[in-house]
Enzyme design. Structure first.
Site, PDB file in Angstrom:
ATOM      1  N   LEU A  47      -2.973  -7.235   4.908  1.00 56.87           N
ATOM      2  CA  LEU A  47      -4.083  -8.250   4.851  1.00 56.87           C
ATOM      3  C   LEU A  47      -4.397  -9.001   3.615  1.00 56.87           C
ATOM      4  CD1 LEU A  47      -6.702  -6.013   6.688  1.00 56.87           C
ATOM      5  CD2 LEU A  47      -5.379  -7.637   7.670  1.00 56.87           C
ATOM      6  N   PRO A  48      -4.822 -10.185   3.621  1.00 53.93           N
ATOM      7  CA  PRO A  48      -5.005 -11.206   2.376  1.00 53.93           C
ATOM      8  C   PRO A  48      -5.554 -10.341   1.335  1.00 53.93           C
ATOM      9  CG  PRO A  48      -5.955 -12.441   4.334  1.00 53.93           C
ATOM     10  CD  PRO A  48      -5.580 -10.924   4.947  1.00 53.93           C
TER      11      PRO A  48
ATOM     12  N   THR B 152      -2.308  -6.274  -1.221  1.00 51.88           N
ATOM     13  CA  THR B 152      -2.502  -6.448  -2.528  1.00 51.88           C
ATOM     14  C   THR B 152      -4.185  -6.503  -2.660  1.00 51.88           C
ATOM     15  OG1 THR B 152      -0.410  -7.293  -3.114  1.00 51.88           O
ATOM     16  CG2 THR B 152      -2.077  -7.493  -4.822  1.00 51.88           C
TER      17      THR B 152
ATOM     18  N   LYS C  90       0.822  -2.587  -9.480  1.00 53.23           N
ATOM     19  CA  LYS C  90       1.365  -3.887  -8.669  1.00 53.23           C
ATOM     20  C   LYS C  90       0.653  -5.182  -9.408  1.00 53.23           C
ATOM     21  CE  LYS C  90       1.778  -7.260  -5.611  1.00 53.23           C
ATOM     22  NZ  LYS C  90       2.997  -8.183  -5.416  1.00 53.23           N
TER      23      LYS C  90
ATOM     24  N   LYS D 148      -5.695 -14.815  -6.921  1.00 55.29           N
ATOM     25  CA  LYS D 148      -6.444 -13.789  -6.693  1.00 55.29           C
ATOM     26  C   LYS D 148      -5.666 -12.519  -7.626  1.00 55.29           C
ATOM     27  CE  LYS D 148      -4.567 -10.975  -3.453  1.00 55.29           C
ATOM     28  NZ  LYS D 148      -4.246 -10.280  -2.271  1.00 55.29           N
TER      29      LYS D 148
HETATM   30  P1  NAD Z   1      -1.217 -14.335   4.987  1.00 60.94           P
HETATM   31  O1  NAD Z   1      -2.357 -14.925   4.776  1.00 60.94           O
HETATM   32  O2  NAD Z   1       0.007 -14.963   5.298  1.00 60.94           O
HETATM   33  O3  NAD Z   1      -1.315 -13.141   6.089  1.00 60.94           O
HETATM   34  C1  NAD Z   1      -2.473 -12.362   6.138  1.00 60.94           C
HETATM   35  C2  NAD Z   1      -2.838 -12.210   7.782  1.00 60.94           C
HETATM   36  O4  NAD Z   1      -3.682 -11.563   7.832  1.00 60.94           O
HETATM   37  C3  NAD Z   1      -3.056 -13.487   8.398  1.00 60.94           C
HETATM   38  O5  NAD Z   1      -2.249 -13.623   9.514  1.00 60.94           O
HETATM   39  C4  NAD Z   1      -4.664 -13.172   8.991  1.00 60.94           C
HETATM   40  O6  NAD Z   1      -4.860 -13.744  10.098  1.00 60.94           O
HETATM   41  C5  NAD Z   1      -4.469 -11.594   8.993  1.00 60.94           C
HETATM   42  N1  NAD Z   1      -5.875 -11.084   8.911  1.00 60.94           N
HETATM   43  C6  NAD Z   1      -6.755 -10.980   8.144  1.00 60.94           C
HETATM   44  N2  NAD Z   1      -7.886 -10.622   8.600  1.00 60.94           N
HETATM   45  C7  NAD Z   1      -7.605  -9.929   9.654  1.00 60.94           C
HETATM   46  C8  NAD Z   1      -8.089  -8.822  10.271  1.00 60.94           C
HETATM   47  N3  NAD Z   1      -9.468  -8.495   9.995  1.00 60.94           N
HETATM   48  N4  NAD Z   1      -7.376  -8.189  11.548  1.00 60.94           N
HETATM   49  C9  NAD Z   1      -6.377  -8.750  11.799  1.00 60.94           C
HETATM   50  N5  NAD Z   1      -5.548  -9.499  11.137  1.00 60.94           N
HETATM   51  C10 NAD Z   1      -5.978 -10.171  10.048  1.00 60.94           C
HETATM   52  O7  NAD Z   1      -0.694 -13.336   3.730  1.00 60.94           O
HETATM   53  P2  NAD Z   1       0.576 -12.824   3.222  1.00 60.94           P
HETATM   54  O8  NAD Z   1       1.459 -13.927   2.352  1.00 60.94           O
HETATM   55  O9  NAD Z   1       1.203 -12.306   4.220  1.00 60.94           O
HETATM   56  O10 NAD Z   1       0.249 -11.770   2.243  1.00 60.94           O
HETATM   57  C11 NAD Z   1      -0.551 -10.461   2.690  1.00 60.94           C
HETATM   58  C12 NAD Z   1      -0.689  -9.575   1.661  1.00 60.94           C
HETATM   59  O11 NAD Z   1       0.580  -9.355   0.775  1.00 60.94           O
HETATM   60  C13 NAD Z   1      -1.727 -10.249   0.331  1.00 60.94           C
HETATM   61  O12 NAD Z   1      -2.515  -9.221  -0.139  1.00 60.94           O
HETATM   62  C14 NAD Z   1      -0.894 -10.898  -0.735  1.00 60.94           C
HETATM   63  O13 NAD Z   1      -1.195 -10.840  -1.988  1.00 60.94           O
HETATM   64  C15 NAD Z   1       0.533  -9.736  -0.673  1.00 60.94           C
HETATM   65  N6  NAD Z   1       1.625 -10.208  -1.016  1.00 60.94           N
HETATM   66  C16 NAD Z   1       2.302 -11.502  -0.614  1.00 60.94           C
HETATM   67  C17 NAD Z   1       3.436 -11.607  -1.082  1.00 60.94           C
HETATM   68  C18 NAD Z   1       4.026 -13.199  -0.602  1.00 60.94           C
HETATM   69  O14 NAD Z   1       5.113 -13.578  -1.191  1.00 60.94           O
HETATM   70  N7  NAD Z   1       3.537 -13.935   0.419  1.00 60.94           N
HETATM   71  C19 NAD Z   1       4.113 -11.107  -1.932  1.00 60.94           C
HETATM   72  C20 NAD Z   1       3.659  -9.863  -2.384  1.00 60.94           C
HETATM   73  C21 NAD Z   1       2.490  -9.424  -1.707  1.00 60.94           C
END
Ligand code: NAD
Length: 294
Positions: free
Chosen positions: A65-66, A96, A171, A246
């Site tokens: 999740l975000p 994260t 992290k 963030k």
């Molecule tokens: P994203 O916003 O693309 O995906 C998050 C998903 O969670 C969305 O589809 C959203 O609809 C869903 N969501 C939110 N609340 C929800 C709930 N209550 N129930 C069900 N679904 C829900 O984000 P992302 O890029 O996939 O990143 C996710 C996590 O990974 C974050 O914490 C980010 O910091 C971490 N991260 C991202 C990257 C990257 O390169 N994008 C790299 C490392 C870590």
């Protein structure tokens, strides 16, 4: 093979879930956004009506999740997921988030007899697709061992950072450094170009000299220097400015909590904050270069 609930199917979650499917597991998936769910159902996963329904009868749960508020909101409280997950089930929370949030959720899970690890990842969307993510785990040795068969299908390097929350601390330290390095690399390239150098030539020189780093080796911020880097795709895909912001905010919180000095991390946080406030929050974080470019 196991039955797994996967919740949060965004940029990272969807490819991670696809790798678990490819490994032969059955998946019950849920996301607030229907189009995100469709990617997985097209590949053979079953869509659950809610997160609560997704975790019914599963062997393991993965969430991606975000931010902290989404994770606490999902797991905690009277209608929270922990009221619906059977005791003994293994939960891998891969978002994260703040270490304090991770500890809070882990304590609530332990009180219910649910086995939980925090397992934030590094490696970006490319690593999520390729199944080569780095997992940085906080939790008990036994729970990490139970999680290994799943994590190994989504990642290549798996580290045990320490007890609950430790994965998040490690992290955040990594990402604070990454934010600083990307800003520093952008600053150096912009200086060189302003003084007449070709960005590709300068990048090749730095990549083989003492200033080399992950950005110059794999993720160059100057458009056209690396064909596959987000910079060469109008800064699309990759890791968003707002997600970096963030993480720098989480680093600042951790610094405040422990009276640690992080002057470069704070400077980087301010740079990404200016960049985001200029309408760039959705671009890849390497677009910080545009703050320096003439
Ligand atoms: P994203 O916003 O693309 O995906 C998050 C998903 O969670 C969305 O589809 C959203 O609809 C869903 N969501 C939110 N609340 C929800 C709930 N209550 N129930 C069900 N679904 C829900 O984000 P992302 O890029 O996939 O990143 C996710 C996590 O990974 C974050 O914490 C980010 O910091 C971490 N991260 C991202 C990257 C990257 O390169 N994008 C790299 C490392 C870590």
């Amino acid at each position: 093979m196991s039955h797994i609930a996967f919740i949060g199917l965004g940029h990272m979650g969807a490819p991670m879930a696809l790798n678990l499917l490819k490994a032969g597991h059955t998946l019950s998936v849920f996301d607030l956004v229907p189009s995100a769910v469709k990617t997985l159902t097209d590949a053979g996963a079953s869509a659950a009506e809610s997160a609560q329904a997704a975790v019914k009868g599963v062997d393991a749960v993965v969430t991606m999740l975000p931010a902290s508020k989404h994770v606490e909101g999902l797991y905690l409280g009277e209608t929270g997921l922990l009221q619906h997950i059977a005791a003994g089930t293994l939960v891998m929370e891969c978002s994260t988030i703040a270490a304090v949030s991770a500890r809070k959720v882990a304590e609530a899970a332990a009180a219910k007899g649910v086995r939980m690890i925090d397992a934030p990842v590094s490696g970006g969307t490319g690593g999520a697709v390729a199944g080569t993510l780095t997992f940085i785990v906080g939790g008990t040795e036994a729970d990490l061992e139970a999680a290994m068969p799943y994590l190994e299908k989504m990642g290549k390097n798996i580290f045990h950072a320490g007890a609950a929350g430790a994965g998040q601390v490690a992290k955040i330290c990594n990402n604070m450094l990454l934010g600083i390095l990307m800003a520093g690399t952008s600053e150096a390239l912009a200086l060189g170009v302003a003084n007449g150098l070709d960005p590709k030539v300068l990048s090749d020189i730095i990549a083989k000299s003492s200033g080399r780093n992950w950005a110059t080796e794999l993720y160059n911020p100057w458009p056209g220097v690396m064909e596959n880097a987000p910079a060469s795709k109008s800064y699309s895909g990759g890791f968003g400015v707002d997600l970096m912001l963030k993480d720098l905010g989480l680093a600042a919180e951790s610094a405040l909590n422990t009276r640690s000095a992080t002057p470069l991390g704070e400077l980087a946080r301010n740079l990404y904050s200016i960049h985001s406030s200029q309408g760039n929050g959705g671009l890849d974080f390497s677009s910080i270069l545009n703050l320096y470019k003439k």
